[in-house]
Each structure stands twice: as C-alpha cells, then as structure tokens.
Enzyme design. Structure first.
Site, PDB file in Angstrom:
ATOM      1  N   SER B 158       0.543  -1.461   0.300  1.00  0.00           N
ATOM      2  CA  SER B 158       0.557   0.228  -0.012  1.00  0.00           C
ATOM      3  C   SER B 158       0.843   1.642   0.316  1.00  0.00           C
ATOM      4  O   SER B 158       1.685   1.682  -0.678  1.00  0.00           O
ATOM      5  CB  SER B 158      -0.745  -0.160   1.018  1.00  0.00           C
ATOM      6  OG  SER B 158      -2.243   1.317   0.663  1.00  0.00           O
ATOM      7  N   ARG B 228     -11.625   6.255  10.702  1.00  0.00           N
ATOM      8  CA  ARG B 228     -11.747   4.773  10.896  1.00  0.00           C
ATOM      9  C   ARG B 228     -11.899   4.152   9.709  1.00  0.00           C
ATOM     10  O   ARG B 228     -11.972   2.723   9.454  1.00  0.00           O
ATOM     11  CB  ARG B 228     -10.507   4.227  12.045  1.00  0.00           C
ATOM     12  CG  ARG B 228     -10.645   3.027  11.911  1.00  0.00           C
ATOM     13  CD  ARG B 228      -9.154   2.304  11.414  1.00  0.00           C
ATOM     14  NE  ARG B 228      -8.809   1.551  11.792  1.00  0.00           N
ATOM     15  CZ  ARG B 228      -7.565   0.894  10.865  1.00  0.00           C
ATOM     16  NH1 ARG B 228      -6.760   1.167  10.199  1.00  0.00           N
ATOM     17  NH2 ARG B 228      -7.694  -0.405  11.337  1.00  0.00           N
ATOM     18  N   ASP B 324      -8.364  -6.347  -4.092  1.00  0.00           N
ATOM     19  CA  ASP B 324      -8.787  -5.487  -3.485  1.00  0.00           C
ATOM     20  C   ASP B 324      -8.914  -4.178  -3.883  1.00  0.00           C
ATOM     21  O   ASP B 324      -8.624  -3.699  -6.090  1.00  0.00           O
ATOM     22  CB  ASP B 324      -7.115  -5.205  -3.815  1.00  0.00           C
ATOM     23  CG  ASP B 324      -6.284  -4.150  -2.903  1.00  0.00           C
ATOM     24  OD1 ASP B 324      -7.598  -2.465  -3.125  1.00  0.00           O
ATOM     25  OD2 ASP B 324      -5.561  -3.528  -3.024  1.00  0.00           O
ATOM     26  N   HIS B 357      -7.908  -5.204   0.043  1.00  0.00           N
ATOM     27  CA  HIS B 357      -6.502  -4.535   0.563  1.00  0.00           C
ATOM     28  C   HIS B 357      -6.253  -5.635   1.246  1.00  0.00           C
ATOM     29  O   HIS B 357      -4.781  -5.358   0.837  1.00  0.00           O
ATOM     30  CB  HIS B 357      -6.776  -3.109   0.660  1.00  0.00           C
ATOM     31  CG  HIS B 357      -5.842  -2.342   0.650  1.00  0.00           C
ATOM     32  ND1 HIS B 357      -5.364  -2.249  -0.606  1.00  0.00           N
ATOM     33  CD2 HIS B 357      -5.348  -1.259   1.361  1.00  0.00           C
ATOM     34  CE1 HIS B 357      -4.144  -1.722  -0.201  1.00  0.00           C
ATOM     35  NE2 HIS B 357      -4.005  -0.581   0.631  1.00  0.00           N
ATOM     36  N   ASP B 358      -6.276  -5.728   2.513  1.00  0.00           N
ATOM     37  CA  ASP B 358      -6.172  -6.091   3.625  1.00  0.00           C
ATOM     38  C   ASP B 358      -5.512  -7.357   3.435  1.00  0.00           C
ATOM     39  O   ASP B 358      -4.905  -7.884   3.937  1.00  0.00           O
ATOM     40  CB  ASP B 358      -6.900  -6.519   4.873  1.00  0.00           C
ATOM     41  CG  ASP B 358      -7.422  -5.502   5.696  1.00  0.00           C
ATOM     42  OD1 ASP B 358      -6.121  -4.353   5.722  1.00  0.00           O
ATOM     43  OD2 ASP B 358      -7.401  -5.385   6.444  1.00  0.00           O
TER      44      ASP B 358
END
Lengths: 205, 384
Positions: B158, B228, B324, B357-358
């Site tokens: 990232s 967040r 992602d 994405h994680d």
C-alpha cells in the site's frame, strides 16, 4: 536432432528446442504462456537472452519466480496492451495459441510487438487424429489429452490451415519445422507430425 | 516466573532503537524541518559486506514494529510478523531487516504530538506536511547512519509500496530490488475523496481545536473513529464483508426501528473506530492521508510514469490482489506497463484472494510462497 539440455540436465521439449535454435544470443524474448519458464531460463543461461514470460496460472508464475525468470501474470486473451510500448526481438507462443479465444487478435498483436514470432501448434492433421475422427471420435491421446467437453483448447488447426491464416494476416513464414515425439518429420509432415513450429514476421509494407 | 520461549519462527521480543538527526531535512514543500528522531527495529544480522539489508516501509496505521513481540508485552506482535522472521518469506536468518517509523507518525518518531523545540509545546497543526519523498529521504539518512549503502530490497504494501517505488526513483543505486505490494503510483479521485471525508470527520470534531488539542488535554476521538471506519471499509472486499457479517443483526432477529448499531457490520466498524481512536493520533491521520494524496511521481514528468522510472536500476516485484478495490490490480498493471516501457526488470503476480486491500497483510500461501521464492532469488545475489 541434437538434444538441448536445460539447466537441470533435462532435454528441452522438442518444439522448445527448435524455438531455442531460432533465437539469437542476447536477444530480447517474450514468451506468452511461458509455463514454468523452462525455455526462458534456458535462453537466459545459455544464450544470455533478456527474457520475460507471461503466464496466467499461479503455479507456473511461482515456478518461474523459483527459476529466477521474470514473469508477468496476465491473460493473453485480455490483450497485450501492457507490452504495447515494448519491442522484442522474438515473441514465443509454444503450444499456447490453441488455448486462446481470440486467436486472430493474438497473432496480430504478437506481429506488432515482436520482430519475429516463434510459434508451435499441435497439428490436428496428424494421421492418428484423422483415424480417430474416422472411427467417430474426437482424438484423445497423450498429446491432446483432453475430452472435447473439458479442454483448455479452443482452436485446432492443421499445419496447412495455420499457414493459410498467417498468409492472410500478412505474415511471411521464414522457417518451419515438423515434429513427432520430439523427432523431426520431413516426409508428409502434415499427416505425420504432431507438432508444427513456425518462425514468421510481419511482411514489410 | 518462567517465560515461555518465543515460537521458533518468530524473531522474538524486540526493543525499538532511536536515532537522532540534528541536521534539518529540506521537505518537498520547501520547508526545513529538524532536528528530529526516528524510531526503528532490526531483525537478523547484517552480513560482512552489508549486502543483505531489507527495508520494510509501513502503511497508514502501522509502525516500525514489523515482526516479533515487545520485550514487555509478548502479545504485541509486529504488523507483518507472518512475512518477516526465521523461515518466513523474508527470512531473518538470511536478511538483515529494518522496520522504520516514519516522520509525522505517533509511534515514536518525531510527529505532531512531539514537543516543538521552538515553543516547548506539541507541534500539533504546526507540524509540516510530509510527503512520501520526505519519508524516503529520512529513511536514507537512517541507512547512512547504519552504514548501508545499498539495500538488497526495499519492500512495502500500500503506502509502503509507494515508498519502495520512491526509493527506486530517488536513490537508484541504493537498492537492488523494489517489492511493491497492493500499491499504486497515484491515488484516484475516488481514493482522494475517501481521504477527504476522513479528514473532514476529524477537523469538524469540536475536540480538534484546529489541531492543537494536546494543550486542551483532549482528543478528537469521534472524528478519528469515523475516519477509521471509512478507511476500514475500503480495506475490505464486498464479498469478505458479506461473508463475515452479511445482514446479520445483533442479539435479535427483528429490527428495533432505531439508529443504534443493529447490524453486526455497524457494531464491528464502531468497535474498530473506537479502538483506533484510543491509540492513533488525529494529526498523524491527516498527515498520512495527505502524503497518500500527494504521491504522484509521474507529475514531474508531464504525467508520464514511465519517464519517472527511466533512471531506476533495481529489479521490481509487483503484487496485487484481485478483490482489492482500493488499489485494484489495474493500478499495479499501470506500474508494470510503465516499467516495461523502460525495459526494466519486472515480475508481477495477481493473487486471487478474497480479502480486498487487507490481503497484503494476510496469510495466503500463494502470496507468501511467491514472496519467499522471490526473496530466495534476492538472497542468492547477496554474498554471505
């Protein structure tokens, strides 16, 4: 035919050995559907070629990385735009063309990015396939191991069909070789060979 | 009290180190900043010819604590512990691995909560806007300090991948490989939009006080936790959320016709947001999202990414994940295409993983085998 050994002392598959003979030392080579990277690794080590492979299958991408072969994970059927601004001395398609959907487009594209194209195809005109068809069945054997309903292969052609397509797409055939069981076939190759290997390039305008 | 030995494949308890830099950095904004302090950790041993160093760059909410645990807390496991350690893809028996905390962070390196020597008060909103280029410049100074002229690899996921790319551009002779995972060469308008919503949530929190909330002994918790929550949504895939939470209700099968957290996903996001707001700094969140927005190495080359890569020397490994949608595979393919246009050495893998994405932080055998194989190649190039 003289055996060409790969890094592990194994002999290169017949069509790959033929393709390797057509690649000049230090050439920049793109192998589309490069499998586990055997050919590119051989070309890099033996011929100091600058190589790049393209593969869709995870296990083959991993095998290439393990061999130290640079590989791009991509589906060649989704277009070769990623390489559009690049030029290669040779673009290789070894026994991969029959598994492409848009065969004609792939051929046109490799003609654009490669100075020469080195392509091997299974020859559907081999007598065993013909006798199989005569007995009422699609051929299933060690070279064409898939049943018609469960196969990665979309397009089959005889060597003759393939040459006609190349001509229609504006390619000049520079060289050809016919093989069966990795041995060259000279006599009646369209019937007696199981693999046909071609070196061709875009006809200069 | 007997202390359980660390697991065999862990680097074990690791204490952070600090390095002080008196000479100011000239930031991309033109501002000069310093003195400053950087916090880092190292794992493994630097070899004789100093050729086996690997720099790991962190993303938005991580730190220098990449692997192992803390001497005082065996449960404080590093954020990339599944990637870095003995026998792991980045094998600390072969490589000397450095985790570094970036400037502007809230985990030990000089940041907005640090005291401004000019005022004796925390910097707060006076902390300068920091870019990826500035971070990399600061990292290079730490490398100088550690006597590392050239990294075997600079690696990150990232935002960390952006730093690896920036290394290859800014210091082409100082790395042999850039490993860029789930990254992009520039944020899309949509990416910037999400960042902006997060920032608005923070600055509109009444407890923000223009960034000088430390002096008021308060923190903009609400804004930070909403920020967040927004970020977290972009880290997960739709499928992953559907599988983990679906439309599951909490406690009851019936709607309660109100606005409390009724759906499991609501409760999960609120929990994540609140937890984050207890340990992360709101000013740091603003800074890091801005650094993401500003990163665009092609900008100085009339938008041509391949021109930006013209001078790089390293080999490149790029990895993306199919689900992602924050930095989708297309973003990585653009980088690959730009590198190929310059005839650079590139390997690219597209991992079919469900975690969005994680995924770059997850244990996925295909992903980890690939990184391991690539680092095996890097290791073979290092003289031992």
């Amino acid at each position: 035919m003289k055996r060409i050994l790969d890094h592990y002392g194994e002999s290169l598959r017949g069509d790959l050995a033929q393709i390797a003979k057509w690649v000049a030392p230090r050439a920049r080579v793109l192998d589309l559907g490069c499998g586990d990277g055997t050919l590119l690794h051989w070309l890099a080590v033996q011929q100091s070629c600058e190589t790049l492979g393209v593969e869709i299958a995870d296990e083959n991408v991993l095998a290439c990385v393990k061999r130290g072969v640079n590989v791009i994970q991509a589906d060649i059927d989704r277009g070769l735009a990623m390489f559009a601004r690049d030029r290669f001395d040779a673009v290789v398609l070894s026994q991969a063309l029959q598994a492409t959907r848009e065969t004609e487009r792939v051929l046109r594209e490799i003609g654009e990015i490669g100075r020469e194209c080195l392509v091997s195809i299974p020859n559907f005109g081999h007598w065993s396939h013909v006798t199989s068809l005569l007995s009422g069945h699609m051929p299933v054997n060690k070279r064409l191991p898939y049943a018609w309903y469960d196969t990665p292969n979309f397009h089959f052609a005889t060597a003759q069909d393939f040459e006609e397509l190349l001509t229609r797409l504006g390619f000049d055939i520079l060289d050809r070789a016919f093989l069966d069981d990795d041995q060259p076939i000279k006599f009646m190759p369209n019937l007696r060979s199981t693999l046909a290997v071609y070196r061709f390039q875009k006809r200069s305008p | 009290m007997a202390i359980a030995p660390p697991p065999l494949n862990s680097v074990g308890p690791i204490a952070p180190q600090t390095a002080d830099f008196l000479e100011p950095l000239t930031l991309k904004s033109g501002q000069s900043f310093g003195p400053y302090q950087l916090v880092y950790e190292t794992y493994g041993t630097l070899n004789r010819d100093r050729s086996n160093a690997v720099l790991i760059c962190h993303a938005l909410n991580a730190s220098h604590h990449v692997a192992g645990s803390r001497p005082d807390d065996p449960r404080a496991i590093g954020w990339w512990d599944n990637m870095v350690g003995p026998g792991k893809p980045v094998d600390t028996r072969r490589f000397f691995v450095i985790g570094i905390n970036n400037l502007g962070s809230c985990f030990g390196s000089t940041g907005p909560a640090s005291l401004n020597p000019a005022t004796g008060e925390p910097y707060g909103a006076d902390f300068p806007v920091i870019t990826v280029e500035d971070w990399v410049q600061a990292q290079a100074r730490l490398a100088d300090r550690l006597g590392i002229k050239q990294f075997a690899a600079v690696m990150g996921g990232s935002l960390g991948g952006m730093q690896a790319m920036q290394w290859s551009i800014a210091y082409p002779d100082r790395l042999r490989h850039a490993v860029v995972i789930a990254s992009t060469a520039r944020l899309s308008a949509q990416n910037i939009a999400f960042n902006e919503v997060a920032r608005r949530a923070i600055v509109n929190d009444p407890e923000f006080h223009g960034g000088h909330y430390y002096a008021k002994n308060t923190v903009p918790k609400t804004g930070l936790s909403v920020a967040r929550m927004i970020g977290h949504i972009t880290y997960l895939s739709d499928d992953d959320m559907a599988e983990k939470f679906g439309r599951q209700l909490r406690g009851s099968d019936d709607y309660r016709f109100g606005f409390d957290a009724e759906f499991e996903i609501e409760s999960y996001l609120r929990y994540q947001g609140e937890k984050f707001s207890t340990y992360f700094d709101a000013n740091t969140y603003l800074l890091i999202t801005r650094a993401l927005d500003y990163f665009d190495p092609a900008k100085a080359f009339s938008g041509s990414l391949s021109e930006a890569f013209a001078g790089i020397h390293c080999s490149n490994l790029l990895i993306s994940f199919t689900t992602d949608w924050r930095f989708p595979p297309e973003r990585s393919r653009e980088i690959v295409q730009a590198l190929l246009a310059q005839r650079k050495s590139v390997t690219y893998a597209e991992i079919d993983a469900p975690h969005g994405h994680d995924a770059f932080l997850m244990n996925d055998p295909r992903y980890h085998h690939l990184v391991a194989a690539y680092f095996d190649r890097i290791g073979k190039e290092c003289a031992v």
